[in-house]
Design a protein around this motif. Structure first.
Motif, PDB file in Angstrom:
ATOM      1  N   ARG A 140       0.836  -1.214   0.000  1.00  0.00           N
ATOM      2  CA  ARG A 140       0.000   0.000   0.000  1.00  0.00           C
ATOM      3  C   ARG A 140       0.866   1.258   0.000  1.00  0.00           C
TER       4      ARG A 140
ATOM      5  N   GLN B  83      -5.727  -9.388  -1.932  1.00  0.00           N
ATOM      6  CA  GLN B  83      -6.198  -8.136  -1.348  1.00  0.00           C
ATOM      7  C   GLN B  83      -5.620  -6.933  -2.099  1.00  0.00           C
ATOM      8  N   ALA B  84      -4.353  -7.049  -2.465  1.00  0.00           N
ATOM      9  CA  ALA B  84      -3.717  -5.965  -3.222  1.00  0.00           C
ATOM     10  C   ALA B  84      -4.420  -5.797  -4.562  1.00  0.00           C
TER      11      ALA B  84
ATOM     12  N   GLU C 214      -7.604  -6.562  -5.178  1.00  0.00           N
ATOM     13  CA  GLU C 214      -8.918  -5.979  -4.923  1.00  0.00           C
ATOM     14  C   GLU C 214      -8.837  -4.481  -4.646  1.00  0.00           C
ATOM     15  N   GLU C 215      -7.733  -4.063  -4.052  1.00  0.00           N
ATOM     16  CA  GLU C 215      -7.568  -2.633  -3.748  1.00  0.00           C
ATOM     17  C   GLU C 215      -6.990  -1.843  -4.913  1.00  0.00           C
TER      18      GLU C 215
ATOM     19  N   ILE D 211      -4.068  -2.185  -6.167  1.00  0.00           N
ATOM     20  CA  ILE D 211      -2.627  -1.970  -5.985  1.00  0.00           C
ATOM     21  C   ILE D 211      -1.817  -2.704  -7.058  1.00  0.00           C
TER      22      ILE D 211
ATOM     23  N   LEU E 217      -5.027   5.988  -2.167  1.00  0.00           N
ATOM     24  CA  LEU E 217      -5.295   4.833  -3.035  1.00  0.00           C
ATOM     25  C   LEU E 217      -6.790   4.693  -3.302  1.00  0.00           C
TER      26      LEU E 217
END
Ligand code: SF4
Lengths: 449, 174
Positions: free
Chosen positions: A335, A364-365, A367-368, A370, A449
């Motif tokens: 992040r 997760q990265a 989904e975000e 990233i 972000l």
């Protein structure tokens, strides 16, 4: 920044005068299995962690001795992480030995490709590490797990073999160095900068045979990820284990795994507090560090204690940027790096590699958004693996090349024979990728972000 | 018990790490014997060549501080073992390396810096070291003469050596 020394009492004096104990002493007392000689403690081990580099020879030796058994399959956790997917016949064979062994010994917690990640990232993520535990692994960065208030030590293959067979391991009486980290971290300064600075103070063998206990307001305010970054590098000062006091942050992190054991979070916290170092316990040394003026840190030589302030190193050209590893390959790290990289391109003079440390972090990265930020910037995204960190695959350097890396070791040739490594934070890695030269994150904008 | 002592290899530097003793690329080997040709292959030390006869003939290493720092790989003691080096003498060791040595029934002997300096005076003079394990005395002999030095081992470490290693010790006891 001040360094203060405190008189040391030998362990016998300590016992008579003072029943106050450090966290490590409490864990030793509660796990004591034998004291074959004064000063040597054999502890029962709560979790034995295994990976494919140091375990196969232990397995083969147990087989050769006719002792192909494990003390408790529930307490053995196994991952293939250093070279995955296998890169050649030899690494494929190491994986196969692990796989066959896990099956025949009924080890359920075995993480093979598709579900595997860097050992010191994936095992905590699965909730395997708890306050007060004893943890060993055939890997020097096992000290990472002390972030949960555990005693966690890297060991060799023979210790690992005995751990697998008997569930015990020997240690000398632990002495503790307490490091109080106070003040406020400036923007652009992170746990990685703190630990590089602490190692510089202690030097590469300043904590040999000692536990490094991280306390103070800055540590209290840190996430579990940041605490793991601190404890991860204890071995770079020679330390046996890093440790942090298990608190609300620890309870929150572990709650999905412990909610069945406690009625509510405060009960878990009260229970965890029994491991805290007592008021008045004796330390080998107490170091007070005020980090309010701390600049971002970066190493310049081939030893992890050779850190310098960014202002002295800024502008040094590099060839490769590596963001990953058990030090800084967690979601929080990705992040931070992505916040600097968003909307930017990396310099055409460098190549960037990011390796999310576990599949959960990867997902997760993604989904975000990233992962897209990294790819848009021109980074290569690898599967979770140790890979380039130890120069075995996925980003090995050519002779003469230089890597700006979020890993923990800058030994000569670590990421490839003849290559050189600068250790730094994910923030500095990101801005260095943009500039193509080592850069100061404080001079760059962090996007939301 | 193994046999201890013989020709000395002097490594005049502190902080020699396990990557220098045995590079990570050989960690994919699953036999100790396969490590044999690669001992100290990446050591950064002026005038040192891993393939020199003096290196290959050595039975004892004498070095400075924090020897064996870095990775936990037991491949470091193993590569010495398969090259018949069963003794390392230093002013200090990294913990995991030291434990690995005793766990394998090998000797990691710690001596004060002043004594290490004295032993280093025999460098380049065809030095050998004999170990009297029962009396805890080592004797350096070279063209410059001979001298005995007492050393100390933790009782536990001594017991490990006598037992042949930690697996043997633990198996008999736990
Ligand atoms: S990421 Fe690097 S330091 Fe961490 S366990 Fe893997 S090889 Fe070791």
């Amino acid at each position: 920044m001040s360094i203060q020394r405190v008189k040391t009492l030998n362990p016998h004096e300590r016992k008579v005068i003072n029943m106050a104990m450090t966290l490590a002493e409490k864990i030793f007392r509660s796990h004591l299995r034998d004291e074959p000689f004064p000063g040597t403690k054999v502890l029962s081990i709560d979790v034995v962690l295994c990976h494919e580099i140091t375990t196969p020879i232990a397995i083969n030796d147990l087989v050769a001795r006719g002792k192909d058994r494990v003390f408790d399959p529930e307490k053995i956790k196994v991952v293939i992480d250093h070279v995955t997917p296998a890169k050649d016949t030899k690494t494929a064979l190491q994986g196969k030995i692990m796989r066959d062994w896990a099956r025949r010994q009924n080890i359920r917690d075995f993480f093979d490709i598709g579900r595997n990640g860097v050992c010191h990232a994936i095992f905590p993520e699965k909730g395997f590490i708890r306050p007060g535990y004893t943890v060993i692994m055939g890997d020097s960065h096992t000290c990472t797990h002390g972030a949960f208030g555990a005693f966690a030590a890297g060991v060799g293959t023979t210790d690992l073999e005995v751990g697998i067979l008997k569930g015990v391991c020997s240690f000398r009486d632990p002495e503790t160095i307490r490091i109080n980290v106070n003040g406020t971290l400036s923007e652009g300064v992170y746990a990685k900068d703190v630990i590089l600075y602490v190692i510089k103070l202690l030097t590469v063998n300043g904590a040999t045979d000692c536990v490094m206990e991280f306390q103070g307001d800055v540590v209290k305010a840190m996430s579990m990820e940041s605490r793991m970054t601190l404890c991860n590098m204890a071995i770079e000062a020679g330390g046996t284990s890093g440790v942090c006091m298990p608190d609300e942050v620890t309870v929150d992190y572990l709650w999905p795994f412990i909610s069945g054991d406690y009625a509510e979070k405060p009960a878990a916290l009260a229970d965890f507090k029994k491991w805290w170092s007592d008021e008045g316990c004796s330390y080998k040394k107490v170091i007070d560090v005020d980090v309010s003026d701390l600049e971002p840190q970066v190493t310049v030589g081939y030893k992890p204690d050779e850190a310098k302030n960014i202002s002295e190193v800024e502008g040094t050209p590099v060839d490769q940027i590596y963001i990953g590893s058990c030090t800084n390959g967690r979601l929080e790290d990705l992040r931070v790096a992505a916040a600097y990289l968003k909307g930017k391109l990396i310099s055409p003079m460098v190549r960037g590699i990011v390796s999310p440390a576990t599949p959960k972090i990867f997902r997760q990265a993604d989904e975000e958004g990233i992962i897209s930020i990294f790819m848009d910037a021109g980074f290569c995204v690898t599967n979770p693996t140790c890979g380039a960190c130890l120069g075995m695959s996925s980003g090995v350097l050519a002779p003469g090349e230089v890597c700006a890396s979020t890993t923990n070791r800058n030994f000569s040739g670590r990421m490839g024979k003849g290559g050189m490594v600068h250790l730094l934070s994910p923030a500095m890695a990101a801005v260095t990728a943009i500039e193509g030269k080592i850069a100061d994150p404080r001079k760059f904008r962090k996007e939301t972000l | 018990m193994k046999t201890y002592g013989g020709k000395v290899l002097f490594l005049d530097r502190s902080d020699i790490n396990t990557d220098e003793i045995i590079p990570a690329k050989y960690l994919t080997e699953i036999s100790k014997e396969a490590l044999k040709p690669h001992m100290l292959e990446d050591l950064k030390l002026e005038g040192f060549h891993a393939q020199d006869a003096a290196v290959r003939e050595a039975k004892v290493i004498v070095t400075r501080a924090n020897f064996g720092c870095g990775s936990s790989r037991e491949h470091a003691p193993w590569v010495f073992d398969v090259n018949d080096i069963n003794v390392v003498i230093a002013s200090s060791f990294a913990r995991i390396f030291r434990q690995n040595m005793f766990n394998c029934g090998m000797l990691a002997i710690e001596l004060p810096e002043a004594v290490i300096r004295e032993i280093f005076e025999h460098k380049g003079a065809d030095a050998s070291i004999a170990i009297d394990f029962e009396k805890d005395i080592l004797t350096v002999t070279s063209l410059k003469g001979a001298k005995a030095f007492p050393y100390q081992l933790a009782e536990f470490d001594k017991a490990l050596v006598k037992a042949g290693g930690w697996v043997e010790f633990a198996d008999a006891r736990y």
